[in-house]
Each structure stands twice: as structure tokens, then as C-alpha cells.
Scaffold this active site. Structure first.
Site, PDB file in Angstrom:
ATOM      1  N   ILE A  23     -22.570 -78.943   5.177  1.00  0.00           N
ATOM      2  CA  ILE A  23     -22.867 -77.852   6.177  1.00  0.00           C
ATOM      3  C   ILE A  23     -22.751 -76.487   5.230  1.00  0.00           C
ATOM      4  CG2 ILE A  23     -21.407 -76.626   7.837  1.00  0.00           C
ATOM      5  CD1 ILE A  23     -21.003 -79.382   9.093  1.00  0.00           C
ATOM      6  N   ASN A  95     -15.197 -72.516   5.059  1.00  0.00           N
ATOM      7  CA  ASN A  95     -15.844 -73.707   5.520  1.00  0.00           C
ATOM      8  C   ASN A  95     -15.372 -75.047   4.759  1.00  0.00           C
ATOM      9  OD1 ASN A  95     -18.303 -75.559   6.432  1.00  0.00           O
ATOM     10  ND2 ASN A  95     -18.687 -75.722   4.381  1.00  0.00           N
ATOM     11  N   SER A 150     -13.948 -77.936  14.063  1.00  0.00           N
ATOM     12  CA  SER A 150     -14.624 -79.092  14.511  1.00  0.00           C
ATOM     13  C   SER A 150     -14.135 -79.483  15.814  1.00  0.00           C
ATOM     14  CB  SER A 150     -14.028 -80.227  13.454  1.00  0.00           C
ATOM     15  OG  SER A 150     -14.202 -81.687  13.859  1.00  0.00           O
ATOM     16  N   TYR A 163      -5.783 -83.739  10.876  1.00  0.00           N
ATOM     17  CA  TYR A 163      -7.090 -83.380  10.830  1.00  0.00           C
ATOM     18  C   TYR A 163      -7.286 -82.363  12.081  1.00  0.00           C
ATOM     19  CZ  TYR A 163     -11.971 -82.080  10.195  1.00  0.00           C
ATOM     20  OH  TYR A 163     -13.342 -81.656  10.004  1.00  0.00           O
ATOM     21  N   LYS A 167      -7.609 -78.398  12.682  1.00  0.00           N
ATOM     22  CA  LYS A 167      -8.734 -77.711  13.324  1.00  0.00           C
ATOM     23  C   LYS A 167      -8.543 -76.944  14.408  1.00  0.00           C
ATOM     24  CE  LYS A 167     -11.725 -78.700  10.112  1.00  0.00           C
ATOM     25  NZ  LYS A 167     -12.610 -77.605   9.249  1.00  0.00           N
TER      26      LYS A 167
END
Length: 258
Positions: A23, A95, A150, A163, A167
Site C-alpha cells: 500500500i 503508513n 485498518s 494490532y 489501529k
């Protein structure tokens, strides 16, 4: 804003962390194609070099630097290098990310594993955006801060609680920045992709049973491609988004709408 070319990024300097693959590289390619000078950060010297070759082969003005966003001093030094070379920073895409490689069951997880993920995903994003904001405030010409979150921030993901929590923290962090930094002409938004082909799809893409189940819920019935995030990246880096801040953009083929 140039009303005739609102997405023109000529003269702008854009930083993309984790910009050497997936990405991040797609974002770097999109904004460079729109005219921006691009700086990419990544931990792998070899991947940085390959990404830089690809960008320059496409006509981009680009540089690459080895930066581990888990190390505050490397972020500070990297941002200083950008200002020394270009004297400005117009947009920062925070990012770069990481996930727990072990992915243990929650009952078997440790605080050290939790902190390892948090230190990169949330702490690294915090320091990156803080240092980018310092440059923009000092320059006085505004700018755009964009963090990659995310879809996992909104769903229960087994064996990935650290995670997902990190996020979700990124989203809250960016909303706070949108309010605090607006007086400086700085916008802050979040991109939240899901089911986009990348290293994070290892173990999913190629697993026929899992692919069938997940894609069966995605209205568009396929995985996303990194290049499909290019359009939103150019929009957020450009003056076309001059009145757009504090938002989260979900790019998931409609998965979150089901």
C-alpha cells in the site's frame, strides 16, 4: 486552490512511511504521478532501493531513507533530513505498520508481545505525525496528515487484539489532531483498508476455503489491489481536500456495509 487542476501536486513534498512495498508504494506512485516529490521510508535497504528505482523509472522525483518507526530517534533524524533537503513537507502518510508474527492465542500472549505491536503501530504513528506536524506548523503553510489504520479496528479479530487496539488508537489520535491542528491549516484523516493484497494477507490469499468465505461477504467479491488506494491518497494530499478533516475512509469493497 487551482480550480482547473485541484489534484495537481506539483511543488509539494510528500512523505510515505512504509513506502517501499504494498500500500505504501502504491501511495508513493500515485502522488508522484500527480506531480509530488516523494520521500519513502522503510526498514529494508534493499526494498527501499528497489522501490526508488521503480519510482524514478516512472519519472518521479523521489528519495528513500532507512527508517524504523519503532525508533523515535530515527524518525526525528529522518524528518530533519527532509527539511534539510527540501525545506518543506506538505503531506505525511504515516503508513508503516507491523503485526505480531507469533499471533498467539490471547491467553498465551505476553505483555512484551503486546508492547512490541503497540510500539510500532501506535507509538510509531504518533511520533511520525508529531514530527511532521512540527515541520508544518513551523513552515506556516498548512498541510495534510494521513494515517493508515485498518478495518480490524472495528471488528473482533482473534489472535490480533494488540494490532486491532493499536489501529483503533490511530483513528482516535488522528481525530484529535484534526481538531487541535486545524488552526494551523493542517488537515488530519485516516485511511482504513481491509482485504487489500499485501503481506498482511499472507495465509489468507491462496487459502481457498478462507478466500471463499471472506470474499462471499465482500459485496465486490474480490480482494482490493494496493493501486486502488492511489486515488484517495492523491485527494488527501491535494488542495481538493482543503475542507476535509477528521474523517476515516474505509476502503474495503463494501465489507463494512454488510
Amino acid at each position: 486552490m487551482n480550480a482547473a487542476a485541484p489534484f495537481d501536486l506539483s511543488g509539494k513534498v510528500v512523505l510515505v512511511t512504509g513506502g517501499n512495498s504494498g500500500i505504501g508504494l502504491a501511495i508513493a506512485q500515485a502522488v508522484s504521478a500527480a506531480g509530488a516529490t516523494v520521500c519513502i521510508w522503510g526498514r529494508s535497504t534493499d526494498k527501499n532501493a528497489a522501490a526508488l528505482d521503480a519510482l524514478r523509472a516512472a519519472g518521479a522525483t523521489a528519495t528513500a531513507r532507512r527508517v524504523d518507526i519503532g525508533d523515535e530517534s530515527q524518525i526525528v533524524a529522518g524528518m530533519a533530513a527532509i527539511t534539510d533537503e527540501y525545506g518543506r513537507l506538505d503531506c505525511c502518510f504515516a503508513n508503516a505498520s507491523a503485526r505480531s508474527e507469533a499471533s498467539p492465542a490471547f491467553l498465551d500472549s505476553t505483555l512484551d508481545q503486546w508492547r512490541t505491536v503497540m510500539s510500532t503501530v501506535l507509538d510509531g504513528t504518533y511520533v511520525t505525525l508529531r514530527e511532521a506536524a512540527k515541520v508544518m506548523v513551523a513552515a506556516g503553510h498548512g498541510g495534510s496528515l494521513v494515517a493508515t489504520s485498518s478495518g480490524a479496528a472495528h471488528y473482533g479479530v482473534p489472535r490480533a487484539q494488540s494490532y486491532s487496539a493499536a489501529k483503533a488508537g490511530v483513528i482516535s489520535l488522528v481525530r484529535g489532531l484534526a481538531v487541535e491542528l486545524a488552526r494551523h491549516g493542517i488537515r488530519a484523516n485516516t485511511i482504513s483498508p481491509s482485504w487489500v493484497v499485501s503481506s498482511f494477507m499472507d495465509g489468507i490469499d491462496g487459502n481457498e476455503d478462507m478466500t471463499r468465505k471472506i470474499q462471499g461477504r465482500i459485496p465486490m467479491r474480490r480482494w482490493g489491489q494496493p493501486s486502488e488506494l492511489g486515488g484517495i491518497a492523491v485527494y488527501l494530499a491535494s488542495e481538493a481536500s482543503s475542507w476535509h478533516t477528521g474523517d476515516e475512509f474505509s476502503l474495503d469493497g463494501g465489507y463494512s456495509a454488510v
